[in-house]
Design a protein around this motif. Structure first.
Motif, PDB file in Angstrom:
ATOM      1  N   ASP A   1       0.831  -1.209   0.000  1.00  0.00           N
ATOM      2  CA  ASP A   1       0.000   0.000   0.000  1.00  0.00           C
ATOM      3  C   ASP A   1       0.866   1.261   0.000  1.00  0.00           C
ATOM      4  O   ASP A   1       0.532   2.257  -0.657  1.00  0.00           O
ATOM      5  CB  ASP A   1      -0.922   0.001   1.218  1.00  0.00           C
ATOM      6  CG  ASP A   1      -2.034  -1.039   1.097  1.00  0.00           C
ATOM      7  OD1 ASP A   1      -2.209  -1.594  -0.003  1.00  0.00           O
ATOM      8  OD2 ASP A   1      -2.710  -1.292   2.115  1.00  0.00           O
ATOM      9  N   TYR A   2       1.976   1.223   0.714  1.00  0.00           N
ATOM     10  CA  TYR A   2       2.873   2.378   0.740  1.00  0.00           C
ATOM     11  C   TYR A   2       3.478   2.622  -0.647  1.00  0.00           C
ATOM     12  O   TYR A   2       3.528   3.769  -1.119  1.00  0.00           O
ATOM     13  CB  TYR A   2       3.983   2.155   1.779  1.00  0.00           C
ATOM     14  CG  TYR A   2       4.906   3.333   1.946  1.00  0.00           C
ATOM     15  CD1 TYR A   2       4.516   4.452   2.674  1.00  0.00           C
ATOM     16  CD2 TYR A   2       6.174   3.337   1.373  1.00  0.00           C
ATOM     17  CE1 TYR A   2       5.360   5.544   2.833  1.00  0.00           C
ATOM     18  CE2 TYR A   2       7.030   4.422   1.529  1.00  0.00           C
ATOM     19  CZ  TYR A   2       6.603   5.524   2.254  1.00  0.00           C
ATOM     20  OH  TYR A   2       7.446   6.599   2.402  1.00  0.00           O
TER      21      TYR A   2
ATOM     22  N   VAL B   1       2.316   1.608  -3.657  1.00  0.00           N
ATOM     23  CA  VAL B   1       1.324   1.907  -4.698  1.00  0.00           C
ATOM     24  C   VAL B   1       0.591   3.220  -4.430  1.00  0.00           C
ATOM     25  O   VAL B   1       0.411   4.042  -5.337  1.00  0.00           O
ATOM     26  CB  VAL B   1       0.331   0.728  -4.815  1.00  0.00           C
ATOM     27  CG1 VAL B   1      -0.819   1.088  -5.750  1.00  0.00           C
ATOM     28  CG2 VAL B   1       1.046  -0.520  -5.309  1.00  0.00           C
ATOM     29  N   LYS B   2       0.183   3.430  -3.182  1.00  0.00           N
ATOM     30  CA  LYS B   2      -0.676   4.571  -2.872  1.00  0.00           C
ATOM     31  C   LYS B   2       0.096   5.841  -2.516  1.00  0.00           C
ATOM     32  O   LYS B   2      -0.348   6.944  -2.821  1.00  0.00           O
ATOM     33  CB  LYS B   2      -1.628   4.200  -1.734  1.00  0.00           C
ATOM     34  CG  LYS B   2      -2.586   3.073  -2.084  1.00  0.00           C
ATOM     35  CD  LYS B   2      -3.463   2.693  -0.893  1.00  0.00           C
ATOM     36  CE  LYS B   2      -4.405   1.552  -1.239  1.00  0.00           C
ATOM     37  NZ  LYS B   2      -5.242   1.139  -0.073  1.00  0.00           N
TER      38      LYS B   2
ATOM     39  N   LYS C   1       3.527   5.910  -5.427  1.00  0.00           N
ATOM     40  CA  LYS C   1       3.121   5.732  -6.836  1.00  0.00           C
ATOM     41  C   LYS C   1       4.176   4.920  -7.597  1.00  0.00           C
ATOM     42  O   LYS C   1       4.492   5.210  -8.756  1.00  0.00           O
ATOM     43  CB  LYS C   1       2.882   7.077  -7.529  1.00  0.00           C
ATOM     44  CG  LYS C   1       1.982   8.022  -6.760  1.00  0.00           C
ATOM     45  CD  LYS C   1       0.588   7.462  -6.534  1.00  0.00           C
ATOM     46  CE  LYS C   1      -0.315   8.465  -5.827  1.00  0.00           C
ATOM     47  NZ  LYS C   1      -1.647   7.885  -5.487  1.00  0.00           N
TER      48      LYS C   1
END
Length: 269
Positions: free
Chosen positions: A47-48, A50-51, A54
């Motif tokens: 999550d870190y 990808v979100k 980026k």
């Protein structure tokens, strides 16, 4: 052997990707504690990446010839696991040592790095293995300069590991890296000085020694990915991505939270 020499623009993109990979390790460090599962660590890192960053987690669905697609975004190798440990429902426990291996893709370029983490307070023997492995990696890094040879890196690592009573895993090695996860050259963690290809400015590759407390023998688990020591001895690994510069080398996977370069010991400890 076709080795891609990076341009100035490519080197700058490699710097960005390398720093971002290291920052994932900074982010996850406070979460490495007894009771958390490696799958939870994977979710947090995914999550870190990808979100927040980026970036793309390079390991996810990576499938080199002969391997099933890798099912997770990071590798988590605990205690006697050498490399490529697949995150799952195993909970970390007091005294474990853990390698977390991160590779991100940013603007088409890969940054690749790993660190050892302590879960609580490991035994002195486990800490010593992690320390010596870290020093092995840095001795390999310090051998990098234009005109040096690939064999100089492996020779420095092998000599230091063996004089401290440890063994070097030979089946896995460092690798060139750029727009591809794995490029030429292969960077062995054992060898003889003065052998192998000469290093040139613009080369980028990883140095990632896997050092065992016992014998060097390894085996693969049924998941098709996780590698463990045959004798069940502890194993440690550290990894940086390195650029050969005109005057020496630059480590591309440093961040604010990266451990400092060690003051290297001389002789046996």
């Amino acid at each position: 052997m076709s080795i891609h020499i990076k341009t100035k623009d490519e080197i700058e993109k490699m710097r960005v990707a390398g720093r971002l990979a290291a920052e994932v390790l900074d982010f996850i460090e406070p979460h490495v504690k007894p009771g958390i599962t490696t799958a939870e660590l994977d979710t947090l890192c995914h999550d870190y990446m990808v979100k927040v960053q980026k970036t793309v987690p390079a390991p996810l669905n990576y499938a080199p010839p002969g391997y099933p697609p890798y099912p997770k975004s990071i590798c988590t190798s605990i205690n006697h696991q050498v490399c490529h440990g697949v995150p799952g429902e195993r909970q970390l426990k007091q005294g474990d040592i853990l390698n977390i291996d991160i590779t991100v893709i940013k603007d088409g370029y890969h940054g690749d790095t790993s660190r050892m983490f302590y879960v609580g307070d490991p035994a002195i023997q486990a800490r010593r293995l992690c320390d010596i492995t870290y020093e092995c990696m840095w001795l390999g890094i310090e051998a990098v300069r234009p005109g040096a040879h690939l064999g100089d890196i492996g020779a420095a690592i092998q000599k230091y590991a063996e004089e401290h009573g440890y063994s070097v895993v030979r089946e896995f090695c460092g690798h060139g890296i750029g727009t591809k996860f794995h490029e030429e050259p292969q960077v062995l963690h054992y060898g003889r000085t003065g052998t192998g290809i000469p290093l040139q400015p613009g080369m980028t590759f990883t140095i990632e020694p896997m050092i065992n407390a016992g014998k060097a023998g390894i085996r693969e688990l049924a998941d098709g990915w996780t590698i463990v020591t045959k004798d069940h001895s502890l194993s440690a690994q550290w990894e940086h991505t390195v650029l050969v510069t005109e005057t020496g080398r630059e480590v591309l996977t440093l961040s604010d939270g990266a451990p400092p370069q060690p003051r290297l010991q001389s002789g046996k400890s």
